[in-house]
Design a protein around this motif. Structure first.
Motif, PDB file in Angstrom:
ATOM      1  N   VAL A   1      69.168  59.661  88.360  1.00  0.00           N
ATOM      2  CA  VAL A   1      70.371  59.050  87.778  1.00  0.00           C
ATOM      3  C   VAL A   1      71.117  60.120  87.001  1.00  0.00           C
ATOM      4  O   VAL A   1      70.529  60.826  86.172  1.00  0.00           O
ATOM      5  CB  VAL A   1      70.002  57.876  86.849  1.00  0.00           C
TER       6      VAL A   1
ATOM      7  N   ILE B   1      72.603  51.626  78.422  1.00  0.00           N
ATOM      8  CA  ILE B   1      72.017  52.661  79.276  1.00  0.00           C
ATOM      9  C   ILE B   1      70.574  52.310  79.636  1.00  0.00           C
ATOM     10  O   ILE B   1      70.139  52.473  80.781  1.00  0.00           O
ATOM     11  CB  ILE B   1      72.099  54.033  78.585  1.00  0.00           C
TER      12      ILE B   1
ATOM     13  N   SER C   1      70.630  49.625  82.285  1.00  0.00           N
ATOM     14  CA  SER C   1      71.051  50.167  83.579  1.00  0.00           C
ATOM     15  C   SER C   1      69.927  50.950  84.232  1.00  0.00           C
ATOM     16  O   SER C   1      69.680  50.831  85.438  1.00  0.00           O
ATOM     17  CB  SER C   1      72.276  51.074  83.386  1.00  0.00           C
TER      18      SER C   1
ATOM     19  N   ARG D   1      74.669  56.590  89.102  1.00  0.00           N
ATOM     20  CA  ARG D   1      75.345  57.236  87.967  1.00  0.00           C
ATOM     21  C   ARG D   1      75.600  56.211  86.873  1.00  0.00           C
ATOM     22  O   ARG D   1      75.871  55.043  87.139  1.00  0.00           O
ATOM     23  CB  ARG D   1      76.673  57.852  88.401  1.00  0.00           C
ATOM     24  N   ILE D   2      75.498  56.711  85.648  1.00  0.00           N
ATOM     25  CA  ILE D   2      75.871  55.934  84.467  1.00  0.00           C
ATOM     26  C   ILE D   2      76.977  56.693  83.756  1.00  0.00           C
ATOM     27  O   ILE D   2      76.878  57.924  83.576  1.00  0.00           O
ATOM     28  CB  ILE D   2      74.670  55.731  83.528  1.00  0.00           C
TER      29      ILE D   2
ATOM     30  N   TRP E   1      79.627  52.175  82.029  1.00  0.00           N
ATOM     31  CA  TRP E   1      79.566  51.641  83.387  1.00  0.00           C
ATOM     32  C   TRP E   1      78.387  52.247  84.151  1.00  0.00           C
ATOM     33  O   TRP E   1      77.849  53.292  83.778  1.00  0.00           O
ATOM     34  CB  TRP E   1      80.868  51.905  84.153  1.00  0.00           C
ATOM     35  N   ASP E   2      77.982  51.549  85.196  1.00  0.00           N
ATOM     36  CA  ASP E   2      77.044  52.126  86.166  1.00  0.00           C
ATOM     37  C   ASP E   2      77.510  51.715  87.554  1.00  0.00           C
ATOM     38  O   ASP E   2      78.317  50.795  87.714  1.00  0.00           O
ATOM     39  CB  ASP E   2      75.600  51.677  85.878  1.00  0.00           C
ATOM     40  N   ASP E   3      77.030  52.424  88.558  1.00  0.00           N
ATOM     41  CA  ASP E   3      77.397  52.087  89.942  1.00  0.00           C
ATOM     42  C   ASP E   3      76.195  51.500  90.677  1.00  0.00           C
ATOM     43  O   ASP E   3      75.977  51.770  91.862  1.00  0.00           O
ATOM     44  CB  ASP E   3      77.953  53.314  90.673  1.00  0.00           C
ATOM     45  N   GLY E   4      75.432  50.693  89.935  1.00  0.00           N
ATOM     46  CA  GLY E   4      74.242  50.065  90.511  1.00  0.00           C
ATOM     47  C   GLY E   4      74.557  48.776  91.233  1.00  0.00           C
ATOM     48  O   GLY E   4      75.670  48.553  91.723  1.00  0.00           O
TER      49      GLY E   4
ATOM     50  N   GLY F   1      78.685  47.579  90.631  1.00  0.00           N
ATOM     51  CA  GLY F   1      78.138  48.023  89.360  1.00  0.00           C
ATOM     52  C   GLY F   1      78.524  47.110  88.203  1.00  0.00           C
ATOM     53  O   GLY F   1      79.154  46.066  88.382  1.00  0.00           O
TER      54      GLY F   1
END
Length: 385
Positions: free
Chosen positions: A274, A302, A305, A316-317, A334-337, A373
């Protein structure tokens, strides 16, 4: 002997106007020596004497020093000291009131200092510069004339007025100096306290980490480490305050950037599964009371996430902080999870804590989540807003 006091109303008005301007200057200036010099200059001009001086007790007991003056040779002001019993100034300080000597050559009440004779002074008048709040007199304001003259009531009233304004200025500057010293002492003590708090928190984090290693249940270890991470966020806050040398503000961008990088390093153990995307504006200042809940909110986002957004995959966070209108800053996380599950866990511990931190700061927390995300926004009031 003849007095030189003018009875022209225009002269009296000009004298009062000069006195008023000096009062404004004495209230505004922070330089006592300049205030004293200006009082000497205006006193000599108002009374029509060639010389004027401010005499104060010297560091050596029983001595008086010429602290400020106008019309004197360079080796007088700040240099000459006399016995406290000498001169008209010693008489005035001894009696605590104004004093006049219309003819110094005929004077029998005191010894005239040599430097006064050397400058050809024949007459003198002085007024005591009183101490404030029961303090000892600061000194005397004195006018010296090379011509024999009688100082009238108007002259003495003018002299007392300048002396009283000087007393107020001296009292104000002394009070300000005392307040500054107390503020400096309090700031130093607070920095020492911050240092001790930081060290104590570091010890607590180490103890929690050690205890978590001894726990057998994974859930218990995770809970213990979660507490340790939150305490670490507070320890880092005190560390930033201590290193900056300030006790009431810190750079929010630097704090959150260091905090988020430390969280990823702690969780990922040096891997790059990550990545952290930072867009942080520096120079946005907040108080410690604001930074603490913000740091904990970032910690919760964080951490959640890292636990839930990516599974075993990569991702990515992001953390972005930028100035916003009306002395505010916009914090975006934000995250793209995978996004939050549906139905969303409105009462999850992490989300609930973040919303509580937002309420503590007087800021609404805006969430959004989908298959691309999870995102969070908070508007923060900056220090001074």
């Amino acid at each position: 002997m003849s007095g030189t006091t003018s009875t022209d109303p225009k002269d009296w008005v000009a004298q009062q106007a000069a006195l008023a301007r000096f009062g404004e200057y004495a209230l505004r200036s922070e330089d006592l020596d300049r205030i004293l010099h200006e009082a000497c200059r205006l006193t000599a001009a108002a009374l029509g004497t060639e010389l004027a001086r401010v005499v104060t007790p010297a560091a050596e007991g029983g001595q008086l020093m010429v602290r400020a003056g106008i019309g004197w040779q360079p080796d007088v002001v700040g240099v000459i000291t006399t016995d406290a019993a000498s001169g008209l100034e010693g008489l005035a300080l001894g009696n605590g009131t104004a004093a006049v000597s219309p003819d110094l050559e005929q004077e029998t009440r005191f010894a005239v200092p040599d430097f006064v004779r050397d400058h050809g002074c024949r007459s003198s008048a002085c007024a005591v510069i009183l101490g404030v709040d029961g303090a000892a007199p600061f000194g005397v304001l004195q006018a010296d004339s090379r011509q024999p003259r009688s100082f009238g009531e108007q002259d003495l009233a003018c002299l007392r007025s300048y002396a009283n304004l000087l007393a107020s200025a001296v009292g104000r500057l002394r009070a300000n100096a005392l307040l500054r010293r107390k503020a400096d002492d309090n700031e130093r003590l607070l920095r020492e306290l911050q240092h001790r708090v930081k060290n104590n928190l570091q010890v607590i984090v180490a103890i929690l980490d050690l205890q978590s290693r001894q726990l057998r249940m994974p859930e218990s270890r995770a809970a213990m480490r979660g507490v340790a991470r939150r305490i670490e966020a507070l320890r880092l806050l005190h560390d930033k305050l201590h290193l900056s040398g300030k006790v009431d503000e810190l750079d929010l961008g630097e704090y959150l950037a260091q905090l988020s990088a430390g969280l990823l390093s702690f969780h990922e153990g040096g891997t790059t599964r990550v990545q952290l995307a930072l867009e942080v504006e520096r120079g946005l200042l907040v108080s410690p009371d604001q930074a603490a809940p913000l740091g904990l909110a970032v910690n919760e986002f964080i951490t959640n996430s890292l636990k839930h957004a990516f599974g075993d995959g990569i991702g990515r966070i992001g953390l972005a902080l930028a100035a916003h209108p009306t002395q505010r800053a916009l914090l975006r996380l934000w995250d793209d999870g995978h996004g939050l599950p549906v139905p969303r866990p409105k009462h999850g511990t992490g989300m609930r804590m973040i919303e509580n931190f937002g309420r503590q700061l007087g800021s609404a927390v805006h969430w959004s989540s989908d298959e691309t995300g999870t995102r969070l926004e908070m508007t923060i009031r900056l220090r001074g807003a």
